[in-house]
Design a protein around this motif. Sequence first.
Motif, PDB file in Angstrom:
ATOM      1  N   SER A 148       0.877  -1.182   0.000  1.00 24.90           N
ATOM      2  CA  SER A 148       0.000   0.000   0.000  1.00 24.90           C
ATOM      3  C   SER A 148       0.914   1.232   0.000  1.00 24.90           C
ATOM      4  O   SER A 148       2.137   1.100   0.122  1.00 24.90           O
ATOM      5  N   ARG A 189       1.366   5.556   1.212  1.00 24.74           N
ATOM      6  CA  ARG A 189       0.900   6.719   1.980  1.00 24.74           C
ATOM      7  C   ARG A 189       1.606   7.959   1.468  1.00 24.74           C
ATOM      8  O   ARG A 189       2.824   7.943   1.290  1.00 24.74           O
ATOM      9  N   VAL A 198       3.646   2.870  12.028  1.00 21.38           N
ATOM     10  CA  VAL A 198       3.481   1.556  11.393  1.00 21.38           C
ATOM     11  C   VAL A 198       4.333   0.499  12.112  1.00 21.38           C
ATOM     12  O   VAL A 198       3.891  -0.610  12.380  1.00 21.38           O
ATOM     13  N   TYR A 237      10.119   3.149   2.272  1.00 24.85           N
ATOM     14  CA  TYR A 237       9.062   2.221   2.726  1.00 24.85           C
ATOM     15  C   TYR A 237       9.328   1.717   4.124  1.00 24.85           C
ATOM     16  O   TYR A 237      10.442   1.797   4.641  1.00 24.85           O
ATOM     17  N   SER A 287       3.054  -6.571   5.603  1.00 26.07           N
ATOM     18  CA  SER A 287       2.662  -5.414   4.791  1.00 26.07           C
ATOM     19  C   SER A 287       3.881  -4.573   4.398  1.00 26.07           C
ATOM     20  O   SER A 287       4.887  -4.522   5.129  1.00 26.07           O
ATOM     21  N   TYR A 288       3.764  -3.939   3.239  1.00 26.17           N
ATOM     22  CA  TYR A 288       4.805  -3.047   2.712  1.00 26.17           C
ATOM     23  C   TYR A 288       4.123  -1.715   2.448  1.00 26.17           C
ATOM     24  O   TYR A 288       3.216  -1.630   1.616  1.00 26.17           O
ATOM     25  N   THR A 289       4.513  -0.682   3.177  1.00 31.92           N
ATOM     26  CA  THR A 289       3.886   0.619   2.984  1.00 31.92           C
ATOM     27  C   THR A 289       4.899   1.572   2.357  1.00 31.92           C
ATOM     28  O   THR A 289       5.904   1.931   2.986  1.00 31.92           O
TER      29      THR A 289
END
Length: 251
Positions: A83, A85, A100, A198, A204-206
């Motif tokens: 995702s 941001r 996070v 990131y 999860s990978y933001t």
Amino acid sequence: MLGYDTCMAETSTVLMSIKMRASLEGRHISGAERIVEPHLVPRVSSELATVRCGTRRAPDSINIATRAVAASDIAHVSALKVSARDCENPESAQTAMITVLARNNRVSESAARRGIEFLYRTRDMRGASIVCAETGERLDTHGQRGVRVGTFDWADFLCAESKNHRADAVALASKALAAPGIVAEVCISDDPSYTTGYVAVEGSYTALRNVKAEGGKQGGRVLFYSGALSVLPATEQWLREKPVLVEGSWQ
Ligand code: COA
Ligand code: AMP
């Protein structure tokens, strides 16, 4: 003489790891790697050498190494869920990283802060630093060399063929988070014109936009480790050498 299909059947128990690194006057310019079926080695080796060096100053040395890996030795790991941001500036990116990371307590808030401060001071490292997920203290002893995550590729050939900066990063983070004891990762690219970093944790990978200002020279990777110190050398070896194919996609 063996037919084409027979050859393929005979070679399917072995894949080839191909690693390319290019340098100019002893300075590293770029590197890339793939894990492919043996009959693809000539084509993919040539692509790695051409594609990665095509747009920059020509290297004076291109090193390509190929090594057989037994298919039975390859670990298959799932791609992290991606995702993104939007962050207004590096300060809000750091806040997002801490939020996070501290989610689900995989990394303590103080370790997250310390690891991120270290990341923002990092320049000219050749690999990742490993820090304690409880205290934020650096644990690896490799100085500017750090620990380089390697020997991995996307499992889906088409996916691997159309790779880009994001694809490489998602594959690397997916392998890193599958290593024994590695619970999270943060990254800032060292490319002055690439300002998206990131944070990866818990599947999860933001991607975070504006982690650094355009033109910023800092960049690095921090891997957060939770486990016995006696196991860390084995984890480092796994990060470097364990052949891994990543299942899924970076999109
Ligand atoms: N930055 C600076 N120097 C680098 C470097 C990097 N990212 N990667 C390699 N080098 C240089 C260093 O001088 C290094 O010596 P060191 O161990 O003292 O630091 C030297 O090259 C040899 O590195 P090594 O990793 O042993 O070479 P290799 O040929 O086995 O592998 C790469 C080279 C670049 C393929 C590998 O290191 C790597 O980064 N793999 C991941 C690439 C990736 O993103 N793949 C995505 C697949 S989907
Ligand atoms: P990049 O995303 O390629 O701009 O790399 C950012 C930083 O990550 C570099 O400055 C290195 O410190 C580190 N790095 C690069 N390649 C690797 C790797 N294969 N494994 C671990 N760290 C890496």
